[in-house]
Design a protein around this motif. Structure first.
Motif, PDB file in Angstrom:
ATOM      1  N   GLN A  88       0.836  -1.211   0.000  1.00 29.58           N
ATOM      2  CA  GLN A  88       0.000   0.000   0.000  1.00 29.58           C
ATOM      3  C   GLN A  88       0.868   1.258   0.000  1.00 29.58           C
ATOM      4  O   GLN A  88       0.559   2.237  -0.665  1.00 29.58           O
ATOM      5  CB  GLN A  88      -0.905  -0.027   1.243  1.00 29.58           C
ATOM      6  N   THR A  91       2.054   2.361  -3.570  1.00 30.93           N
ATOM      7  CA  THR A  91       1.104   2.683  -4.636  1.00 30.93           C
ATOM      8  C   THR A  91       1.298   4.089  -5.183  1.00 30.93           C
ATOM      9  O   THR A  91       1.170   4.295  -6.389  1.00 30.93           O
ATOM     10  CB  THR A  91      -0.351   2.515  -4.165  1.00 30.93           C
ATOM     11  N   CYS A 114      -1.598  -2.885 -11.468  1.00 30.76           N
ATOM     12  CA  CYS A 114      -2.776  -3.732 -11.663  1.00 30.76           C
ATOM     13  C   CYS A 114      -2.557  -5.162 -11.170  1.00 30.76           C
ATOM     14  O   CYS A 114      -3.521  -5.878 -10.914  1.00 30.76           O
ATOM     15  CB  CYS A 114      -3.179  -3.744 -13.126  1.00 30.76           C
ATOM     16  N   GLN A 120      -8.061  -3.087  -1.844  1.00 30.70           N
ATOM     17  CA  GLN A 120      -8.007  -1.632  -1.721  1.00 30.70           C
ATOM     18  C   GLN A 120      -7.334  -0.954  -2.923  1.00 30.70           C
ATOM     19  O   GLN A 120      -7.306   0.259  -3.016  1.00 30.70           O
ATOM     20  CB  GLN A 120      -7.341  -1.217  -0.407  1.00 30.70           C
ATOM     21  N   ILE A 122      -8.192  -1.048  -6.109  1.00 32.55           N
ATOM     22  CA  ILE A 122      -9.095  -0.652  -7.187  1.00 32.55           C
ATOM     23  C   ILE A 122      -9.206   0.867  -7.306  1.00 32.55           C
ATOM     24  O   ILE A 122      -9.146   1.415  -8.400  1.00 32.55           O
ATOM     25  CB  ILE A 122     -10.485  -1.318  -7.016  1.00 32.55           C
ATOM     26  N   GLU A 123      -9.283   1.551  -6.191  1.00 29.21           N
ATOM     27  CA  GLU A 123      -9.387   3.009  -6.228  1.00 29.21           C
ATOM     28  C   GLU A 123      -8.134   3.668  -6.814  1.00 29.21           C
ATOM     29  O   GLU A 123      -8.204   4.746  -7.396  1.00 29.21           O
ATOM     30  CB  GLU A 123      -9.701   3.576  -4.846  1.00 29.21           C
ATOM     31  N   TYR A 124      -6.983   3.013  -6.690  1.00 29.87           N
ATOM     32  CA  TYR A 124      -5.734   3.568  -7.210  1.00 29.87           C
ATOM     33  C   TYR A 124      -5.514   3.238  -8.685  1.00 29.87           C
ATOM     34  O   TYR A 124      -4.814   3.958  -9.381  1.00 29.87           O
ATOM     35  CB  TYR A 124      -4.529   3.041  -6.412  1.00 29.87           C
ATOM     36  N   THR A 125      -6.086   2.136  -9.145  1.00 32.06           N
ATOM     37  CA  THR A 125      -5.823   1.699 -10.518  1.00 32.06           C
ATOM     38  C   THR A 125      -6.746   2.315 -11.552  1.00 32.06           C
ATOM     39  O   THR A 125      -6.358   2.433 -12.710  1.00 32.06           O
ATOM     40  CB  THR A 125      -5.929   0.159 -10.637  1.00 32.06           C
ATOM     41  N   SER A 126      -7.944   2.721 -11.169  1.00 38.79           N
ATOM     42  CA  SER A 126      -8.916   3.158 -12.164  1.00 38.79           C
ATOM     43  C   SER A 126      -8.457   4.358 -12.994  1.00 38.79           C
ATOM     44  O   SER A 126      -8.570   4.341 -14.218  1.00 38.79           O
ATOM     45  CB  SER A 126     -10.276   3.438 -11.517  1.00 38.79           C
ATOM     46  N   GLU A 127      -7.907   5.383 -12.369  1.00 39.39           N
ATOM     47  CA  GLU A 127      -7.480   6.579 -13.110  1.00 39.39           C
ATOM     48  C   GLU A 127      -6.281   6.300 -14.032  1.00 39.39           C
ATOM     49  O   GLU A 127      -6.340   6.618 -15.221  1.00 39.39           O
ATOM     50  CB  GLU A 127      -7.191   7.731 -12.143  1.00 39.39           C
TER      51      GLU A 127
END
Length: 146
Positions: A88, A91, A114, A120, A122-127
């Motif tokens: 974490q 990230t 990815c 947890q 998912i919120e970091y990978t989307s953008e």
């Protein structure tokens, strides 16, 4: 009795690697830096727990050397599941590397980000994933699609 010798020997070698990694930032010889990383990765692939070198390895992620970056990403992905708290912490660096000027770094950072299979994340990978699909370089777009 013999097994404890090997365990102690490995602990000593891992501690030696820690000392080498601590001088990593001041090391000028590019090949020597790569050799230190290769040794850590070799131990890891042999099943020797080198996760206690996590902090030192993460300090080495701030490099322009793509070979070293790949090895640090590999280390990170390997220990992410067993040490989610440590993963974490990395990230932000991976997200930042997804915006690097070098398309190879962008692609590798995205792939590593990815592959950190943590809920947890998912919120970091989307953008970064969304940005990669519109990237000017084919390698980055391909990585985003996969």
């Amino acid at each position: 009795h013999d097994e404890s010798y090997f365990t102690e020997s490995r602990k000593g070698e891992v501690n030696e690697l820690r000392m080498l990694l601590r001088t990593f930032a001041t090391e000028r010889d590019k090949q020597r830096k790569r050799d230190i990383m290769k040794k850590v990765i070799a131990y890891m692939t042999l099943g020797i727990d080198v996760s206690r070198l996590f902090t030192e390895m993460m300090l080495a992620i701030e490099t322009r050397d793509l070979v070293i970056k790949k090895m640090v990403y590999l280390f990170l992905c390997n220990y992410a599941e067993t040490h989610p708290d440590l993963a974490q912490m990395c990230t932000n660096t991976l997200v930042k590397d997804c915006g690097n000027e070098d398309p190879m770094v962008r692609g590798l950072a995205l792939r590593s980000l990815c592959s950190l299979r943590l809920p947890q994340m998912i919120e970091y990978t989307s953008e970064p994933l969304r940005r990669s699909l519109q990237d000017g370089h084919a390698y980055v777009r391909k990585t985003g699609v996969m």
